[in-house]
Design a protein around this motif. Structure first.
Motif, PDB file in Angstrom:
ATOM      1  N   GLU A  21      30.095 -87.293  10.773  1.00 24.73           N
ATOM      2  CA  GLU A  21      30.165 -88.115   9.569  1.00 24.73           C
ATOM      3  C   GLU A  21      29.074 -87.741   8.573  1.00 24.73           C
ATOM      4  OE1 GLU A  21      29.861 -92.071  10.997  1.00 24.73           O
ATOM      5  OE2 GLU A  21      31.753 -91.985  12.108  1.00 24.73           O
ATOM      6  N   GLY A  23      27.850 -84.601   8.341  1.00 26.17           N
ATOM      7  CA  GLY A  23      27.921 -83.166   8.078  1.00 26.17           C
ATOM      8  C   GLY A  23      27.130 -82.338   9.065  1.00 26.17           C
ATOM      9  N   TYR A  25      27.310 -80.615  12.840  1.00 25.64           N
ATOM     10  CA  TYR A  25      28.261 -80.204  13.873  1.00 25.64           C
ATOM     11  C   TYR A  25      27.520 -79.494  14.997  1.00 25.64           C
ATOM     12  CZ  TYR A  25      31.768 -81.248  10.366  1.00 25.64           C
ATOM     13  OH  TYR A  25      32.548 -81.891   9.448  1.00 25.64           O
ATOM     14  N   LYS A  87      32.860 -80.203   4.921  1.00 24.62           N
ATOM     15  CA  LYS A  87      33.352 -80.597   6.237  1.00 24.62           C
ATOM     16  C   LYS A  87      34.029 -79.397   6.889  1.00 24.62           C
ATOM     17  CE  LYS A  87      34.558 -85.383   5.162  1.00 24.62           C
ATOM     18  NZ  LYS A  87      35.668 -86.350   5.158  1.00 24.62           N
ATOM     19  N   GLU A  89      37.290 -78.998   8.628  1.00 22.21           N
ATOM     20  CA  GLU A  89      38.524 -79.768   8.806  1.00 22.21           C
ATOM     21  C   GLU A  89      39.110 -79.619  10.219  1.00 22.21           C
ATOM     22  OE1 GLU A  89      39.642 -81.941   6.664  1.00 22.21           O
ATOM     23  OE2 GLU A  89      38.139 -81.413   5.156  1.00 22.21           O
ATOM     24  N   GLU A  92      37.281 -82.070  12.386  1.00 27.17           N
ATOM     25  CA  GLU A  92      37.479 -83.473  11.985  1.00 27.17           C
ATOM     26  C   GLU A  92      38.733 -84.043  12.644  1.00 27.17           C
ATOM     27  OE1 GLU A  92      35.578 -85.507  10.091  1.00 27.17           O
ATOM     28  OE2 GLU A  92      34.048 -83.956   9.850  1.00 27.17           O
TER      29      GLU A  92
END
Length: 95
Positions: A21, A23, A25, A87, A89, A92
């Motif tokens: 959320e 950014g 990872y 992001k 994707e 996500e």
């Protein structure tokens, strides 16, 4: 090394999902990879801009089966911070 060899897989945990959320990872990466190689691999693989990287070596856990003791392999984890508003994707969708 290509980016397929550097990035092994994303880290799947509640803490990793909470970071998405913001950014941030997390990936399991090749233990021999440097921060600059990891940065280039993430940018090439996902088309994003990496702002910062933290890495850590994770020791393998010792496991026992009956009277035999073994050990899982040691791994390296990279925590990647992306530029504001960006992001990945593909990851996500996992959350």
């Amino acid at each position: 090394m290509s980016y397929y060899d550097i990035i092994k897989q994303p880290v799947i945990s509640e803490k990793a999902y909470a970071g998405m959320e913001r950014g941030v990872y997390s990936f399991w990466v090749d233990p021999k990879a440097t921060k600059t190689e990891i940065k280039a691999a993430v940018q090439q693989a996902f088309g994003v801009t990496v702002v910062g990287i933290s890495t850590m070596n994770v020791a393998g856990k010792r496991k026992r089966v009956g009277r035999f003791i073994g050990q899982r392999a040691d791994r390296k984890k990279a925590i990647v911070r992306l530029a504001d508003g960006q992001k990945i994707e593909a990851l996500e969708a996992l959350a």
